[in-house]
Design a protein around this motif. Structure first.
Motif, PDB file in Angstrom:
ATOM      1  N   THR A  55      -8.088   2.116  -4.645  1.00  0.00           N
ATOM      2  CA  THR A  55      -8.168   0.929  -3.787  1.00  0.00           C
ATOM      3  C   THR A  55      -9.339   1.058  -2.808  1.00  0.00           C
ATOM      4  O   THR A  55      -9.495   2.098  -2.166  1.00  0.00           O
ATOM      5  CB  THR A  55      -6.860   0.744  -2.997  1.00  0.00           C
ATOM      6  OG1 THR A  55      -5.788   0.540  -3.916  1.00  0.00           O
ATOM      7  CG2 THR A  55      -6.951  -0.452  -2.052  1.00  0.00           C
TER       8      THR A  55
ATOM      9  N   ILE B 145      -1.257   2.033  -0.681  1.00  0.00           N
ATOM     10  CA  ILE B 145      -2.266   1.514  -1.593  1.00  0.00           C
ATOM     11  C   ILE B 145      -2.340   2.370  -2.862  1.00  0.00           C
ATOM     12  O   ILE B 145      -2.124   3.579  -2.825  1.00  0.00           O
ATOM     13  CB  ILE B 145      -3.656   1.471  -0.919  1.00  0.00           C
ATOM     14  CG1 ILE B 145      -4.065   2.856  -0.410  1.00  0.00           C
ATOM     15  CG2 ILE B 145      -3.658   0.460   0.219  1.00  0.00           C
ATOM     16  CD1 ILE B 145      -5.468   2.912   0.174  1.00  0.00           C
TER      17      ILE B 145
ATOM     18  N   GLY C  23      -8.034  -3.011   4.543  1.00  0.00           N
ATOM     19  CA  GLY C  23      -6.616  -2.688   4.542  1.00  0.00           C
ATOM     20  C   GLY C  23      -5.993  -2.778   5.929  1.00  0.00           C
ATOM     21  O   GLY C  23      -6.657  -3.077   6.925  1.00  0.00           O
TER      22      GLY C  23
END
Length: 382
Positions: free
Chosen positions: A328, A324, A318
């Motif tokens: 995730t 998110i 990320g």
């Protein structure tokens, strides 16, 4: 003696050995077969992930399926190994009985019917012997059936262990392929909203000027290149019911002292090597990367003034500023996934020895640490 008994089983034509139904599959064997089925299902998920609209989610679910299947296979093999060891020890302790039983069986098998009918005392003695044999037969039948069932079970367990090697190889190869594909899918992702864009120079200055996690957390707003979009997220109703970011066992609780005698305001969770770490809820990534002496760190903000700090990861996913969804992937644990041979060789050992990596979880509200167990389900007292 036990190997001799194995060799003799096909030749035991006596109905007392062959007429009895096969013993129902044992729990250990059933667990190993179910684990193999889980790995097959994970492989199917991997094939389907290629065409999924949300590849990150599909690959994450695939990795979790592989992790569950491999864990079940490890546990199943432990059960199989324990059961085989138990049976083998029992059979070895009964070698005298087995030798006697096999001797009787072989004598009956090799004697012709006319010889069996003769008796030194004539017809009356033969009749009496027949009556005695009729009384002994049920006991002989029970002993033979127990021996046959035990030997069959040992043989089945050994075959299962041999077949497990191939399934483990496939599962370990599949999960590695899924991890590689996930890393690529996350890097290619462009559909996530962002609350801010990180300024690398400001981040570097903040890291170099702070010596504590508290100091870094209080300066997080300074790493943005511009203003941070306000969040109105509220997960108060999820408090106490969030899953741990990684599947594992709590080693140390809030305020417990570590090996150096220092009390830490977080949880230490034992996880398996290369385990997937995910966000327990929708959140903003406020920071990801190395920090202080904590190794790689991911700081998540699920709601204003609340931070979930995860440290001890080998890889982080990320970008700071991204919002998110729940579940995730945010990183992978370190270590090396054991090969199939190592898992098989250790299958007789106790559970838990394969959780060699640790994830540290700290929760801060208004920049003060709180007990993470007020937020996460840890399984204690369940």
């Amino acid at each position: 003696m036990i190997d001799r008994a194995f060799r003799l089983i096909p030749g035991l034509a006596l109905c007392l050995l062959m007429a009895a139904p096969l013993r129902a599959e044992t729990a250990a064997a059933r667990a190993a077969r179910e684990a193999a089925a889980q790995l097959e299902a994970a492989t199917l998920r991997m094939e389907q992930a290629d065409g999924a609209r949300d590849r990150v989610k599909a690959l994450s679910e695939t990795i979790h399926a592989y992790e569950a299947g491999l864990a079940a296979m490890r546990d199943g093999l432990r059960g199989v190994a324990r059961r085989e060891t138990q049976l083998t020890a029992q059979l070895q302790s009964r070698e005298g009985e087995i030798a006697e039983l096999l001797g009787v069986i072989q004598t009956i098998e090799t004697s012709s019917p006319p010889v069996l009918m003769l008796h030194p005392s004539g017809p009356l003695g033969a009749a009496r012997s027949a009556m005695m044999l009729a009384e002994v037969a049920p006991g002989l039948n029970a002993r033979a059936e127990t021996l046959r069932a035990d030997l069959e079970e040992v043989q089945t367990l050994r075959l299962l262990q041999q077949a497990a090697a191939g399934k483990l190889e496939e599962g370990l190869s599949g999960i590695q392929e899924a991890r590689t594909a996930l890393s690529t899918a996350i890097a290619d992702r462009t559909d996530l909203p962002r609350r801010f864009t990180e300024d690398p120079m400001r981040t570097a200055v903040l890291i170099s000027s702070t010596e504590t996690l508290s100091g870094f957390a209080s300066g997080l707003s300074e790493i943005a290149d511009g203003a941070v979009i306000e969040s109105r997220a509220d997960i108060s109703d999820l408090r106490g019911d969030l899953p741990l970011p990684v599947e594992g066992l709590v080693l140390r609780g809030y305020g417990d002292r570590d090996a150096a005698g220092i009390a830490r305001p977080g949880l230490l969770v034992a996880a398996r090597p290369r385990a997937l770490v995910t966000s327990p809820t929708a959140a903003t990534i406020r920071y990801r990367g190395p920090l202080l002496d904590l190794g790689n760190v991911v700081i998540l903000e699920p709601q204003p003034d609340t931070l979930f700090i995860l440290s001890g990861l080998a890889e982080v996913y990320g970008t700071a500023g991204q919002v998110i969804p729940e579940g995730t992937p945010v990183g992978l644990m370190g270590g090396q996934t054991p090969q199939a041979g190592a898992i098989l060789s250790l299958s007789g050992e106790g559970g838990g020895t394969d959780r060699t990596e640790t994830l540290y979880i700290e929760v801060r509200m208004d920049n003060s640490p709180v007990d993470p167990e007020t937020w996460f389900r840890t399984g204690k007292g369940g």
